[in-house]
Write an enzyme that holds these catalytic residues in place. Structure first.
Site, short mmCIF file in Angstrom:
data_model
loop_
_atom_site.label_atom_id
_atom_site.label_comp_id
_atom_site.label_asym_id
_atom_site.label_seq_id
_atom_site.Cartn_x
_atom_site.Cartn_y
_atom_site.Cartn_z
CG HIS A 189 -2.18 -0.82 0.86
ND1 HIS A 189 -2.34 -2.11 1.26
CD2 HIS A 189 -3.26 -0.52 0.11
CE1 HIS A 189 -3.47 -2.57 0.78
NE2 HIS A 189 -4.06 -1.63 0.08
CD GLU A 431 -5.69 -16.28 -23.10
OE1 GLU A 431 -4.82 -15.51 -22.70
OE2 GLU A 431 -6.64 -16.66 -22.39
CG ASP A 455 -1.37 -16.97 -21.84
OD1 ASP A 455 -0.35 -17.51 -21.39
OD2 ASP A 455 -2.28 -16.52 -21.12
CB CYS A 502 -6.79 -7.43 -23.70
SG CYS A 502 -6.97 -9.21 -23.66
C1 PEP Z 1 -2.71 -12.53 -22.34
O1 PEP Z 1 -2.45 -13.73 -22.25
O2 PEP Z 1 -2.24 -11.78 -23.22
C2 PEP Z 1 -3.64 -11.89 -21.37
C3 PEP Z 1 -4.05 -10.65 -21.55
O3 PEP Z 1 -4.00 -12.62 -20.30
P1 PEP Z 1 -3.05 -12.83 -19.02
O4 PEP Z 1 -1.84 -11.95 -19.21
O5 PEP Z 1 -3.84 -12.48 -17.83
O6 PEP Z 1 -2.73 -14.29 -19.11
MG MG Z 2 -3.63 -14.98 -20.97
#
Ligand code: PEP
Ligand code: MG
Length: 540
Positions: A189, A431, A455, A502
């Site tokens: 924190h 992914e 991933d 993402c």
């Molecule tokens: C990814 O695999 O790109 C993803 C966004 O998921 P995480 O990083 O949570 O596995």
């Molecule tokens: Mg992932």
């Protein structure tokens, strides 16, 4: 002579000042015998009550300074004072050893803090400092010490072994320009508060940050994690130049705030934030996110001893949805396993966890756990603009089974007359190379695609994302990954659905132009990257 110390920067920014060590008043924690143990327990209970009142007042007064969610930490401290795991050993010690309350709080509190510090889980480890913070507060009340806890002079870089959350939250910004500590954790924190308050901070110097440096002129660069003692004039000039450049860049980026994200040719791209907690939604708004492209819901499951209940989850989803208002919030269903383990799942030990029982595979094997989460999401859906996203989908059958469990959940809620939005979009993360290669088929059954490049890269290049020693083999711009991204995006568009990214690659500015050319519709990145990305997209 100039000394350069390298630590871990947890809050960026440049500051100059005299190094001053935090002087805490020493507390009276002598082992004093008592005859009347009941009276001593009453003293402890009265001190608990005063501490609870102090914490209520502190939580209320800190909202403006560190934000509502951060100030909630002091609510958690107050709750700790009612927790039997904290209180029972203290009372037990007073009764069995006939010792004064100060000694009992110090001893039992330190033991509990040590138990947390020894845990493997990083989240639990940082709770040790909270226990220490609470105990110190109770001991101060018991021994009649005044609260004035931070002693320092003007414009200092404040140093300590570690800072408690109370100390950090109550820092006087007019006299403290930066924080440095021997210990600490990036997810503590103290680090979070420092970032929120815009105080540069570096942790983890260990014994190198020795007491005899006290009073020396110093400068810090929170981004690189470097502390300069007696900095040379050329170093100071470089730091001043960097600070000035950062200020100019920040001003320029502020011009992008509130504007739509548009390419040079006028195509709009949606810029969203990745979050892992209710708290992060505040950062997403501050970063000017147009929505939440990835809410990593598994963080609700980590750092606990048991499954989060439907209500606990509902509460978090609802808070994020309410906070984001009309903006879409894509809640990714549980992605536990591999690098994210929670002991209570009792997952079997595996030779290759990244290729093992994780994410949607767990959810399809444990429909009870999955449906609890889906119920919470659907119940919360009436409070905003929610969407569901399944992780690690590798086949149409998995998507069909996951969607069928979502349908079952909707039917059950309807039968119970519980309100929910039935038509919230259901998308998938692409992914795995498998899902990218059959994205034409999956696009028939998904409302959107979001490419998880972390991933996707790991599985395409066969490079463990956790293994730093493979860094030289990991070409994150590998054509194989870029082709899979293009294929996925093309197939999404052919089927009339949108496609975003993402994973971390979405924030890689060297690829922004490529993603624009591929036709990516949405990028979801860390909140702090949004304005910069918007300015880069504007030039594409
Ligand atoms: C990814 O695999 O790109 C993803 C966004 O998921 P995480 O990083 O949570 O596995
Ligand atoms: Mg992932």
């Amino acid at each position: 002579m100039m000394i350069i110390l390298q630590g871990k920067g947890v809050s960026s920014g440049i500051a100059r000042g005299r190094l001053s060590f935090l002087t805490r008043k020493s507390l009276s924690v002598e082992k004093r015998s008592v005859d009347d143990v009941e009276k001593e327990v009453d003293r402890f209970n009265a001190a608990k009550l005063s501490a609870a009142n102090q914490l209520d007042a502190l939580a209320a007064s800190m909202v403006d300074k560190i934000g509502e969610e951060n100030a909630m930490l002091f609510e958690i401290h107050r709750m700790m004072l009612e927790d039997s795991d904290y209180c029972d050993p203290i009372v037990e010690l007073i009764k069995t050893e006939k010792v004064c309350a100060e000694y009992a709080v110090n001893t039992a509190g330190s033991r509990l803090a040590q138990e947390f510090a020894d845990m493997d889980n990083e989240y639990m480890k940082v709770r040790a400092i909270d226990i220490y913070d609470v105990s110190r507060r109770v001991i101060e009340i018991l021994s009649g010490e005044a609260q004035g806890r931070v002693g320092h002079d003007n414009a200092v870089i404040l140093a300590a072994d570690d800072f408690t959350p109370s100390e950090t939250a109550q820092l006087d910004r007019s006299t403290v320009c930066a924080l440095v500590s021997r210990q600490g954790a990036a997810n503590s924190h103290t680090a979070i508060f420092a970032r929120t308050m815009g105080i540069p901070a570096i942790i983890g110097f260990g014994a190198f940050l020795s007491d005899d440096l006290s009073g020396k002129e110093a400068a810090i660069d929170g981004e690189t994690g470097v502390l300069y003692i007696d900095p040379e004039p050329t170093v100071l000039a470089d730091l001043d130049e960097k600070a000035e450049q950062e200020r100019r860049e920040k001003d320029a980026l502020e011009q992008m705030r509130g504007k739509p994200t548009r390419t040079k040719s006028g195509r709009e791209i949606k810029l969203c934030a990745n979050i892992g907690s209710v708290n992060d939604a505040t950062a997403a708004l501050a970063g000017d996110a147009e929505g939440i492209g990835l809410f990593r819901s598994e963080f609700l499951y980590l750092g606990r001893n048991d499954y989060p209940s439907e209500d606990v989850q509902y509460d978090s989803y609802r808070k994020v949805l309410e906070k984001m208002g009309h903006r879409q919030v894509i809640i990714r269903t549980l992605d536990i396993g591999a690098d994210k383990q929670a002991a209570y799942f009792e997952l079997p030990k595996e030779e290759n966890p990244a290729l093992g029982m994780r994410a949607i595979r767990i959810c399809l094997t444990r429909p009870d756990v999955f449906k609890t989460q889906l119920r919470a999401i659907y119940r919360a859906s009436v409070h905003g603009n929610a969407a569901i996203m399944f992780p690690m989908i590798a086949s149409p059958d998995e998507l069909a089974r996951a969607k069928s469990l979502a349908k079952e959940t909707r039917e059950e809620l309807a039968a119970e007359n519980i309100p929910f939005k039935a038509d919230i979009p259901i998308g998938i993360m692409v992914e795995t190379p498998a899902s990218a290669l059959i994205s034409d088929v999956l696009a028939q059954e998904a409302d959107f695609f979001s490419i998880g490049t972390n991933d996707l890269t790991q599985y395409t290049l066969a490079i463990d994302r956790q293994n730093d020693s493979l860094a030289t083999f990991c070409n994150t711009h590998h054509d194989a990954v870029l082709r899979l991204i293009k294929m996925t995006c093309d197939n999404a568009h052919k089927a009339g659905i949108w496609c975003g990214i993402c994973g971390s690659l979405g924030a890689d500015l060297a690829l922004t132009k490529t993603f624009v050319e591929i036709g990516i519709d949405e990028l979801s990145v860390e909140p702090s990257r949004i304005l910069k990305l918007r300015s880069v997209i504007a030039a594409c």
